[in-house]
Design an enzyme around this catalytic site. Structure first.
Site, mmCIF file in Angstrom:
data_model
loop_
_atom_site.group_PDB
_atom_site.id
_atom_site.type_symbol
_atom_site.label_atom_id
_atom_site.label_comp_id
_atom_site.label_asym_id
_atom_site.label_seq_id
_atom_site.Cartn_x
_atom_site.Cartn_y
_atom_site.Cartn_z
ATOM 1 N N LYS A 289 14.629 -23.550 -34.833
ATOM 2 C CA LYS A 289 14.935 -24.598 -35.758
ATOM 3 C C LYS A 289 14.384 -24.588 -37.142
ATOM 4 O O LYS A 289 15.063 -25.159 -38.133
ATOM 5 C CB LYS A 289 14.723 -26.107 -35.196
ATOM 6 N N GLY B 235 18.875 -31.468 -27.572
ATOM 7 C CA GLY B 235 19.562 -32.563 -26.567
ATOM 8 C C GLY B 235 18.473 -33.661 -26.317
ATOM 9 O O GLY B 235 18.828 -34.431 -25.326
ATOM 10 N N LYS C 62 25.806 -36.645 -25.449
ATOM 11 C CA LYS C 62 26.994 -37.112 -25.998
ATOM 12 C C LYS C 62 27.944 -37.785 -24.875
ATOM 13 O O LYS C 62 28.208 -37.137 -23.853
ATOM 14 C CB LYS C 62 27.951 -36.002 -26.583
ATOM 15 N N ASN D 256 24.903 -25.157 -33.264
ATOM 16 C CA ASN D 256 25.256 -24.919 -31.961
ATOM 17 C C ASN D 256 25.959 -23.653 -31.949
ATOM 18 O O ASN D 256 27.289 -23.718 -32.378
ATOM 19 C CB ASN D 256 25.988 -25.950 -31.229
ATOM 20 N N ARG E 36 27.851 -21.787 -30.365
ATOM 21 C CA ARG E 36 28.805 -21.481 -29.163
ATOM 22 C C ARG E 36 29.898 -22.604 -29.025
ATOM 23 O O ARG E 36 29.892 -23.226 -29.938
ATOM 24 C CB ARG E 36 27.848 -21.869 -27.866
#
Lengths: 173, 448, 173, 448
Positions: free
Chosen positions: D116, D164, D237, D291, D293
């Site tokens: 990050k 997450g 989410k 992300n 992917r």
């Protein structure tokens, strides 16, 4: 007697492959036994309703589940179911149902001020009018079709009724 | 908009209509025969009413019980779906006299379109080409022969009251005409109670192309493009797609304009379909008939237009104006539908009712399945054998074919025989893939 | 009569592989019996595999349903399952499997020209190398893990094998 | 294009990837743990290989067996799906050394985005706004306090290796910062094996908005619009939609352009998502992370663009050029996705594995369900509790809400507890319907 409940119980027996089931609750008693062998489709498969049962206006009852069975025990179950039908389909032993032959509104009296056609305890003949069912503004007289005594009136006055809905319990002579 | 309607139908289309009602906040009253009492889709309805024993004549076709159910449930409208009472003008008339809105065209339009001879006259007066033939039932064998000679053999002998391919015969010369006339007349009498026949040109290699129409009660009418339903077995559609792979831009515009003209002339309202035979060699189209109702294959049009045809039907029936002008309708991509029937395709499409032991429908991007099936459902023997519709949407025809192959491959439907195997074969057939086939494709190319 | 309760009871019977269940409570009586044999999952419900079974490389068999159970009869059922496993899981009575602990290519010989590590009839000790499995260019020696006699070689030389795949049948000493 | 690939995943996403492969004629090799051996979707694969016992570390995360499976099955590529090994640069590196194409970004881009702090630096250098905060892990509590005072309380303490929502704490003043730092450091050590923390501005009422990117290996890059994933529970989410109801035209263009800038700077290839926090009051957005992917919520973008993201991934990975320019991407209508988890939403979202006794998913126009469930399937206790995704497409947000309500109502999923009841509640909540909520909506407004 609630045939749907019975059917569900029997379906559960098949679904979970029970060989015996006995339940007593709220005044109802249920007891059944199935053959040792495994029966065909394990999932709750509602079998097509036998036309014979249908024409009698009987709800898709215990016999339909049995009808997909095979082997000796299924025959037994079916024979048992037939016995039950003989003494009144889904009704308490010794009583017969009068079911609605049409969809409409059920009236116990010919007009609001008249007395009801029949009351509990009344004797009826096969052609005694027991109620009227209004459909499309037409009053259809419903006859008892059996001689006996009115034991129970199952529908409130002025209620809608669907096809095959039980209206009266009659104790035949 | 209505607040409560009754759905006078069963199976996948009853479920389909309920879905739109749920979304629009319209309460639904589902009627059912005793054969359908365990159907799961009944659980989605706000009210359910048993209307009779399994036989359709005593339940789904029994007007008295349906109207009585509508009255006791106090609905504002009845949606008839397709089949059953959907094209019965008498039923629509009774609805009207009972002050229940029939979700469909007016009684007058239904009567007009229900009669092929009258419908044909309307088409001709609107300048819509019709198949050359007798404009009225032929009065005698001699008249039939005169027509046949005038049109030129081969000719088709059709029952005035027939439909769906029933009551049709081909005659190649005077002799076969004479013998077929007698047989056709007897058949028509037996099937429809009316032996009237007419004679028309037999088109050798036709495509079946139809145009979807929406018309409101305020004079607005639009079309939603065409569907090509050429893949048929025994005159019953198996696969439908939109757009048609054989129309060029001009033919597409012409056929749509013709359909709109015809429906305007008929003062048609609500959703309807104008069916044509299209002769790709001659690039000519001929009006066949109007289907005055929602069609089985309507999802194909929904996929390319993004509209919900049941919603449009309900809005029109409740008196709303069309929300779209022709220029708002932008058909995008390609869509195809396969009808999955509980039939044995290799035994003459014999219906195969019975319990569905396992049901796992396909899904994924651009894949839709309309079906009332579930694991444990028993397909009753009393009704149409259509049990599921697989609909795909893609950028172009070849993507649709790929998606449909994948969807059919993925479809798990065990316990009853279905048409899935033959549908898979069709999607591998070089003529289907190339778009090069006519309405006799299945009977000519497959062993069924 | 509360059908949901009854269904839950019956589901519990299946879940915990009971053969009999009798309950009396609050005026309700319930009694049911299931067949003695393994019914297999009724709706083809694959129960989660018990890690124990997995490490032994046994197929997810009749015993897996029992592994989630608890209470007396479940324990019984589990004991039964363990018995079955002891005599070889899916193998003939008296034999034990050697299963592949990894994914790769099975080789019976250390090199193309060498003789095979073992042949049918050979005696093996727990640390006898019976084959190699190549994975990611690495040759992994697989040991018998049991003393006994090689009764069957289940995989062709140079074939791919997956995790848990039976390779040899051994008759233990 | 590849002729055979291995799918290193399970459940709905393995099935989802197989569907696209089927359509494109790519053979699939499905790997499975012993807990999944009875899953029906394995039947769709051309080959299946058991790779280990139920525990993910010994199967779906066990690189050695997956690579061995890829080698014995002789595949050209591995699609990792989401979760498991999908963002594991080490795995991608091993694939590369084994000459197997990893369907995803390059090892270098994965390494860059997986860190990050480095990702944040790339963003800043590309002129993409980031949340104000320490640009590196704080060396001491004192440094943390200095940063907090400079940024202004409240501040967020984040684990450098977290994700997450794991490893995050809020501090409102110096005292709470001090106590939270110790706890957060210990947690981060335990969870990620790395106690590095950084400090950033805590945004009071943020929306989660993310931009879908496609980039090929020839320097072309486009975005497919944004998704709004503000409805979350415990930072996971629950509901996603596209477009976002809170972006105006300018904000939408700005955020998409920023995402493209960032991904270009990172030399990113294949499909990826740039996540932002959006502050609707200030109309400001802040980069959070990439992300690298395919995402769970990718179908929302598929519904509005008509693209198949898995197809695009495979094409890019096989070296093809993007088939689209930015101007070809015409997002139409609105789409929403609900994640259905096998959890008890009224008991702290406790996972509820077990047998699914009845499964009848919704369908109809504009409704798609991605799921590997079927009647009789048993949800294993070893993996993520996501069991189905309900996706709807409509003309506008209100039509989507109507469709989703209908779809959730229709959904029959018995045997395990699911999040369907709380999803239904959300779709009736006035703040959801009005689009007026932030990422703490669920925890603030619902008893869970």
């Amino acid at each position: 007697m609630d045939l749907e409940k019975i059917q569900k119980l029997i379906e559960m027996m098949r679904q979970f492959d029970l060989t015996e089931l006995a339940v007593r609750d709220e005044g109802m008693e249920f007891k059944a036994r199935r053959g040792e062998r495994s029966f065909g489709p394990v999932m709750a498969v509602p079998a097509p309703i036998a036309p014979a049962a249908v024409q009698q206006g009987a709800p898709s009852g215990a016999n339909s589940a049995a009808s997909t069975g095979n082997g000796a025990s299924a025959v037994e179950a079916k024979a048992e179911a037939e016995d039950k039908k003989a003494d009144g389909g889904g009704t308490p032993p010794g009583l017969r149902q009068i079911t609605s032959p049409i969809v409409g509104t059920f009236y116990r009296k010919p007009s609001p001020d008249s007395p009801p056609y029949v009351e509990v305890g009344d004797e009826v003949e096969p052609d005694t009018v027991v109620c009227i069912i209004e459909a499309m503004k037409v009053m259809n007289e419903i006859k008892a079709e059996v001689a006996g005594t009115v034991r129970k009136i199952l529908v409130e006055d002025a209620s809608p009724v669907e096809y095959g809905q039980p209206l009266f319990l009659i104790e035949p002579q | 908009m209505f607040s409560r309607i009754l759905i006078a139908n069963r199976g996948e289309i009853a479920l389909r209509i309920m879905r739109t009602c749920k979304r629009l906040g319209i309460e639904t009253v589902a009627v059912y025969s005793q054969a359908d009492r365990d159907a799961l889709y009944l659980g989605m309805a706000d009210h359910t009413i048993c209307i009779g024993p399994p036989h359709p004549a005593k339940s789904y076709l029994y007007i008295k019980n349906i109207i009585a159910a509508a009255e006791i449930a106090d609905v504002e409208a009845i949606h008839p779906g397709y089949g059953f009472l959907s094209e019965d003008a008498h039923f629509a008339d009774i609805c009207r006299s009972c002050k229940i809105t029939f979700v469909g065209p007016s009684v007058e339009a239904m009567e007009l379109m229900g009669n092929k001879v009258r419908a044909r006259k309307v088409a001709m007066s609107a300048g819509v080409p019709v198949v050359p033939g007798s404009e009225a039932p032929v009065a005698s064998d001699a008249e039939a022969r005169d027509w046949a000679r005038k049109i030129g053999y081969p000719v088709l002998i059709k029952a005035a009251m027939g439909g769906g391919g029933r009551g049709m015969r081909i005659a190649h010369n005077d002799a076969s005409l004479a013998s077929n006339l007698n047989a056709a007349r007897a058949e028509a009498h037996a099937a429809f109670g009316d032996g009237s026949l007419y004679i028309e040109k037999y088109i050798e290699s036709p495509r079946h192309v139809e145009v979807q129409i929406l018309a409101d009660e305020h004079g607005s009418i639009i079309h939603l493009g065409e569907r090509d339903c050429t893949v048929q077995r025994r005159h019953q559609k198996m696969i439908e797609e939109s757009p048609s792979p054989v129309l060029d831009r001009h033919a597409r515009a012409d056929i749509a304009a013709a359909a709109v003209r015809l429906m305007k002339a008929a003062k048609y309202t609500n959703a309807g379909t104008v069916e044509f035979l299209y002769d790709p060699a001659a690039k000519k189209f001929y009006f066949i008939e109007v289907n005055a109702r929602l069609q089985v294959e309507h999802p194909v049009t929904e996929m390319v237009t993004g509209l919900d045809l049941v919603e449009e039907q309900l809005r029109i029936a409740s008196g709303e104006r069309l929300r779209w002008r022709q220029k708002d309708i932008l058909n995008s991509g390609w869509a195809m539908e396969c009808r999955v029937n509980a039939e044995d395709p290799y035994a003459g499409f014999k219906p195969c009712p019975g319990p569905v032991t396992r049901y796992v429908p396909p899904s994924g991007p651009g894949v839709r399945v309309d079906s009332h099936l579930y694991s444990g459902y028993a397909v009753p023997p009393y009704y149409d054998s259509l049990v599921a519709k697989v609909i795909v949407h893609g950028r172009d025809r070849s993507e649709c074919i790929q998606k449909m192959r994948g969807a059919l491959e993925e479809f798990i439907l065990e316990g009853v025989k279905t048409t899935i195997p033959i549908l898979k074969e069709v999607f591998e057939h070089v003529r289907f893939v190339r778009g090069n086939y006519d309405t006799r494709f299945i009977e000519n190319e497959f062993k069924t």
